[in-house]
Every structure is written in structure tokens, then in C-alpha cells.
Motif scaffolding. Sequence first.
Motif, PDB file in Angstrom:
ATOM      1  N   LEU A 159       0.831  -1.200   0.000  1.00 46.89           N
ATOM      2  CA  LEU A 159       0.000   0.000   0.000  1.00 46.89           C
ATOM      3  C   LEU A 159       0.869   1.255   0.000  1.00 46.89           C
ATOM      4  CD1 LEU A 159      -2.594   1.691   0.449  1.00 46.89           C
ATOM      5  CD2 LEU A 159      -2.373   1.179   2.901  1.00 46.89           C
ATOM      6  N   TYR A 160       1.892   1.274   0.819  1.00 48.25           N
ATOM      7  CA  TYR A 160       2.739   2.458   0.959  1.00 48.25           C
ATOM      8  C   TYR A 160       3.467   2.775  -0.340  1.00 48.25           C
ATOM      9  CZ  TYR A 160       5.950   5.737   3.229  1.00 48.25           C
ATOM     10  OH  TYR A 160       6.639   6.862   3.589  1.00 48.25           O
ATOM     11  N   PHE A 161       4.115   1.782  -0.919  1.00 46.28           N
ATOM     12  CA  PHE A 161       4.917   2.041  -2.115  1.00 46.28           C
ATOM     13  C   PHE A 161       4.048   2.264  -3.353  1.00 46.28           C
ATOM     14  CE2 PHE A 161       8.431   0.103   0.364  1.00 46.28           C
ATOM     15  CZ  PHE A 161       9.331   1.150   0.234  1.00 46.28           C
ATOM     16  N   LEU A 162       2.937   1.561  -3.471  1.00 49.04           N
ATOM     17  CA  LEU A 162       2.048   1.805  -4.599  1.00 49.04           C
ATOM     18  C   LEU A 162       1.453   3.207  -4.529  1.00 49.04           C
ATOM     19  CD1 LEU A 162       0.223  -1.635  -4.976  1.00 49.04           C
ATOM     20  CD2 LEU A 162       1.879  -0.614  -6.550  1.00 49.04           C
ATOM     21  N   SER A 163       1.163   3.668  -3.316  1.00 51.10           N
ATOM     22  CA  SER A 163       0.666   5.037  -3.159  1.00 51.10           C
ATOM     23  C   SER A 163       1.744   6.041  -3.555  1.00 51.10           C
ATOM     24  CB  SER A 163       0.225   5.284  -1.715  1.00 51.10           C
ATOM     25  OG  SER A 163      -0.838   4.435  -1.354  1.00 51.10           O
ATOM     26  N   GLY A 164       2.996   5.759  -3.194  1.00 50.92           N
ATOM     27  CA  GLY A 164       4.090   6.634  -3.590  1.00 50.92           C
ATOM     28  C   GLY A 164       4.261   6.677  -5.094  1.00 50.92           C
ATOM     29  N   ILE A 165       4.136   5.519  -5.755  1.00 46.83           N
ATOM     30  CA  ILE A 165       4.212   5.480  -7.219  1.00 46.83           C
ATOM     31  C   ILE A 165       3.051   6.263  -7.822  1.00 46.83           C
ATOM     32  CG2 ILE A 165       4.128   3.972  -9.234  1.00 46.83           C
ATOM     33  CD1 ILE A 165       5.456   1.808  -7.542  1.00 46.83           C
ATOM     34  N   GLY A 166       1.874   6.136  -7.210  1.00 48.92           N
ATOM     35  CA  GLY A 166       0.726   6.906  -7.677  1.00 48.92           C
ATOM     36  C   GLY A 166       0.979   8.402  -7.606  1.00 48.92           C
ATOM     37  N   ALA A 183       7.417  12.034   1.421  1.00 48.05           N
ATOM     38  CA  ALA A 183       6.539  10.873   1.528  1.00 48.05           C
ATOM     39  C   ALA A 183       5.067  11.246   1.443  1.00 48.05           C
ATOM     40  CB  ALA A 183       6.801  10.150   2.854  1.00 48.05           C
ATOM     41  N   SER A 184       4.766  12.481   1.034  1.00 44.05           N
ATOM     42  CA  SER A 184       3.378  12.954   1.075  1.00 44.05           C
ATOM     43  C   SER A 184       2.457  12.116   0.206  1.00 44.05           C
ATOM     44  CB  SER A 184       3.310  14.418   0.642  1.00 44.05           C
ATOM     45  OG  SER A 184       4.066  15.223   1.519  1.00 44.05           O
ATOM     46  N   GLY A 185       2.917  11.708  -0.981  1.00 42.85           N
ATOM     47  CA  GLY A 185       2.072  10.881  -1.841  1.00 42.85           C
ATOM     48  C   GLY A 185       1.693   9.583  -1.158  1.00 42.85           C
ATOM     49  N   ALA A 186       2.678   8.915  -0.555  1.00 46.32           N
ATOM     50  CA  ALA A 186       2.417   7.666   0.164  1.00 46.32           C
ATOM     51  C   ALA A 186       1.538   7.911   1.380  1.00 46.32           C
ATOM     52  CB  ALA A 186       3.738   7.021   0.582  1.00 46.32           C
ATOM     53  N   ILE A 187       1.760   9.031   2.071  1.00 46.18           N
ATOM     54  CA  ILE A 187       0.961   9.354   3.258  1.00 46.18           C
ATOM     55  C   ILE A 187      -0.503   9.560   2.884  1.00 46.18           C
ATOM     56  CG2 ILE A 187       0.603  11.014   5.109  1.00 46.18           C
ATOM     57  CD1 ILE A 187       3.073   9.259   5.458  1.00 46.18           C
ATOM     58  N   PHE A 188      -0.759  10.267   1.783  1.00 45.93           N
ATOM     59  CA  PHE A 188      -2.141  10.470   1.357  1.00 45.93           C
ATOM     60  C   PHE A 188      -2.760   9.158   0.906  1.00 45.93           C
ATOM     61  CE2 PHE A 188      -1.622  14.909   1.839  1.00 45.93           C
ATOM     62  CZ  PHE A 188      -2.887  15.473   1.773  1.00 45.93           C
ATOM     63  N   GLY A 189      -1.948   8.232   0.429  1.00 48.93           N
ATOM     64  CA  GLY A 189      -2.453   6.905   0.136  1.00 48.93           C
ATOM     65  C   GLY A 189      -2.927   6.199   1.394  1.00 48.93           C
ATOM     66  N   LEU A 190      -2.207   6.395   2.494  1.00 53.12           N
ATOM     67  CA  LEU A 190      -2.634   5.821   3.774  1.00 53.12           C
ATOM     68  C   LEU A 190      -3.933   6.473   4.241  1.00 53.12           C
ATOM     69  CD1 LEU A 190       0.729   5.545   5.776  1.00 53.12           C
ATOM     70  CD2 LEU A 190      -0.267   3.957   4.137  1.00 53.12           C
ATOM     71  N   PHE A 191      -4.027   7.793   4.058  1.00 49.24           N
ATOM     72  CA  PHE A 191      -5.263   8.494   4.428  1.00 49.24           C
ATOM     73  C   PHE A 191      -6.474   7.880   3.723  1.00 49.24           C
ATOM     74  CE2 PHE A 191      -3.027  12.840   5.308  1.00 49.24           C
ATOM     75  CZ  PHE A 191      -2.549  12.336   6.503  1.00 49.24           C
ATOM     76  N   SER A 192      -6.386   7.793   2.402  1.00 43.37           N
ATOM     77  CA  SER A 192      -7.541   7.325   1.629  1.00 43.37           C
ATOM     78  C   SER A 192      -7.821   5.852   1.888  1.00 43.37           C
ATOM     79  CB  SER A 192      -7.309   7.566   0.138  1.00 43.37           C
ATOM     80  OG  SER A 192      -6.183   6.841  -0.337  1.00 43.37           O
ATOM     81  N   ALA A 193      -6.766   5.041   2.077  1.00 41.53           N
ATOM     82  CA  ALA A 193      -6.969   3.622   2.379  1.00 41.53           C
ATOM     83  C   ALA A 193      -7.671   3.461   3.720  1.00 41.53           C
ATOM     84  CB  ALA A 193      -5.627   2.886   2.387  1.00 41.53           C
ATOM     85  N   TYR A 194      -7.279   4.249   4.695  1.00 39.60           N
ATOM     86  CA  TYR A 194      -7.913   4.180   6.004  1.00 39.60           C
ATOM     87  C   TYR A 194      -9.384   4.577   5.902  1.00 39.60           C
ATOM     88  CZ  TYR A 194      -7.975   4.254  11.104  1.00 39.60           C
ATOM     89  OH  TYR A 194      -8.225   3.972  12.414  1.00 39.60           O
ATOM     90  N   PHE A 195      -9.666   5.569   5.059  1.00 37.01           N
ATOM     91  CA  PHE A 195     -11.060   5.999   4.864  1.00 37.01           C
ATOM     92  C   PHE A 195     -11.881   4.869   4.237  1.00 37.01           C
ATOM     93  CE2 PHE A 195     -14.284   7.762   1.993  1.00 37.01           C
ATOM     94  CZ  PHE A 195     -15.072   8.445   2.908  1.00 37.01           C
ATOM     95  N   VAL A 196     -11.348   4.238   3.189  1.00 36.81           N
ATOM     96  CA  VAL A 196     -12.063   3.153   2.512  1.00 36.81           C
ATOM     97  C   VAL A 196     -12.316   1.992   3.471  1.00 36.81           C
ATOM     98  CG1 VAL A 196     -11.887   1.388   0.710  1.00 36.81           C
ATOM     99  CG2 VAL A 196     -11.238   3.751   0.217  1.00 36.81           C
ATOM    100  N   ILE A 197     -11.302   1.627   4.235  1.00 33.24           N
ATOM    101  CA  ILE A 197     -11.449   0.505   5.169  1.00 33.24           C
ATOM    102  C   ILE A 197     -12.436   0.848   6.279  1.00 33.24           C
ATOM    103  CG2 ILE A 197     -10.219  -0.897   6.871  1.00 33.24           C
ATOM    104  CD1 ILE A 197      -7.749  -0.659   5.069  1.00 33.24           C
ATOM    105  N   SER A 198     -12.375   2.072   6.776  1.00 32.97           N
ATOM    106  CA  SER A 198     -13.305   2.488   7.831  1.00 32.97           C
ATOM    107  C   SER A 198     -14.744   2.433   7.342  1.00 32.97           C
ATOM    108  CB  SER A 198     -12.964   3.909   8.298  1.00 32.97           C
ATOM    109  OG  SER A 198     -11.686   3.955   8.890  1.00 32.97           O
ATOM    110  N   ARG A 199     -14.962   2.872   6.119  1.00 31.39           N
ATOM    111  CA  ARG A 199     -16.311   2.822   5.569  1.00 31.39           C
ATOM    112  C   ARG A 199     -16.785   1.378   5.418  1.00 31.39           C
ATOM    113  NH1 ARG A 199     -19.840   6.389   5.959  1.00 31.39           N
ATOM    114  NH2 ARG A 199     -20.836   5.638   4.036  1.00 31.39           N
TER     115      ARG A 199
END
Length: 279
Positions: A159-166, A183-199
Motif C-alpha cells: 500500500l505504501y509504495f504503490l501510493s508513492g508510485i501513484g 513521503a506525502s504521496g504515500a501518506i495520502f495513500g494511507l489516508f484514503s486507504a484508512y477511509f475506505v477501510i473504515s467505511r
Amino acid sequence: MSDPASTPGASVCYRHPDRETWVLCQRCGRPICGECQTTAPVGVHCPECVREARQSAPRTKSRLLTTLRAPGDRPIVTYALVLASVAVFAVMFLTGGANGLVGRYLIYFPPLTLVEPWRVFTSMFAHANFFHILFNMYALYLFGTQLEYLLGRGRFLALYFLSGIGGAAAVMVLSPATPVLGASGAIFGLFSAYFVISRRLGSNATQLLIVIGLNFALGFLLPGISWQAHLGGAVAGALVALVLVSTRRPSQQPAQLIGLIGVGIVLVAVLLSRYFVSY
């Protein structure tokens, strides 16, 4: 020496015939010793009845990601990413910063994607200043420890590295002449992943959505922040999370791997297609 006399009226534990007991399982009525007793709302239950009750219990949303967890509770990957980022920042600081002897070979510059492809990954560990790394590492610690526990170490790392590539792919598409680092791109990937999982877990993610929106808005309001990387990382993180929560059963592991590889291929294809158009 004679054997000790048995207590009148006592039975023996069905799992330990050498132990006398007066206690019966509330469900099946079998005698059980203290070691075999599990306290229930009424009385006690034997190990077999406890096992049957757990197996027959309805699957709830809170158990959605149980099969994704890796052994152990220590967020080793999160700690390793933080330590690696801090170490790289220290080396950059001692050698002249982002434009110094080391930093200039770590930042991501779209025109050099094919010539020096490692920059896509090294830029995730490079940061411009103390506040830059402080914010990113604090966010990585908060969200990384939770996601690593939920997803497991390998999936979290993907998740972390794919978000960074994104994030790098979005920079290539939307701002192909801009050098970026962090690392902001990867960090925002964690944000959105956490949102999707929480939902998917049924949690109220409104506050998290507000946090993501505020942080994304800062990319437009403050100079020197790549909102493009934030956007690309968030989209990639959401895609990865959707793959993971949709293939959580053990029998779906091959499909999960194929899904993650597919996300990676799409991100690289977007990055390279724009590269060949621009350069």
C-alpha cells in the motif's frame, strides 16, 4: 500406600479423568475441572462448547479484516519506514540539503524517470526541511501503525509504495517539469486507504474525510507543496484498499496478488505513457 478416597457425589473431568469436580458445563452438562472452565453469562462452559459457540457466531463487520492480519502486533514496517526516512534526512542535511551532494540524486524529477528510475522510490524518503519530515513522519506513525495491524506487514508495505508510485505518476501527468520529494504521496495513500477501510467496517469516517480535505487544500494554499502528488497518492491508496477488502478470504489470496500487481501496472503505465508524450 493406598489411593486417596474419592469425595462422595463428585464426578471426574471429562478431559482430565484424574481430577474430581462438582462443576458441570452449562450447555452440555459434562463435568469439567477448573482448568477447563470458561466463564459464561450463566455458569461455565467446557472447551468444546466454547469452540462451537465461536464457530457458529455471526460474522460481524468488526471481523472483516481478521484474515488480513499478520502474526505479531508490533508495527515493524512502520517503524522501519520512519527510521529510514529520518536517516536519509540526516544524510541530506549533512551534505547540503535537497540540492546537495546526496539530495540531488534522491528527488524525483519526471524527465529523468527512465534514466534514473530509482528516484520514484528514493524521493519517498527524502524531505526538504525539518517541518516537512516532522509532519510526514507523524502522519505515518498515526496511520501506519493502525493500517499495518489491520492489513499485515506485506500488504501495508505494498500500500505504501504503490501510493508513492501513484503520487509520482500524478506529478508526471499534471506537472511533468516539477521536481518533488517527500513521503506525502504515500501518506495520502494511507489516508484514503484508512477511509475506505473504515467505511467498509461501518465506522463513521466523516472526521477523517475532513482531515483529508484540509490537508489536500493546503497543497493549493501553501507554496512548495505538490498537490499533484497528494492527489495521485490518494487515488492509488484507495484502489489498493478496495482490492484488499474485496479479496480478504484466504482462498482469494491469488486474486489479491493479481489485483495489487494490476494496480501497479496501471500506475506505471500512466507514468510511462505521459513520459513518452512529454519527452
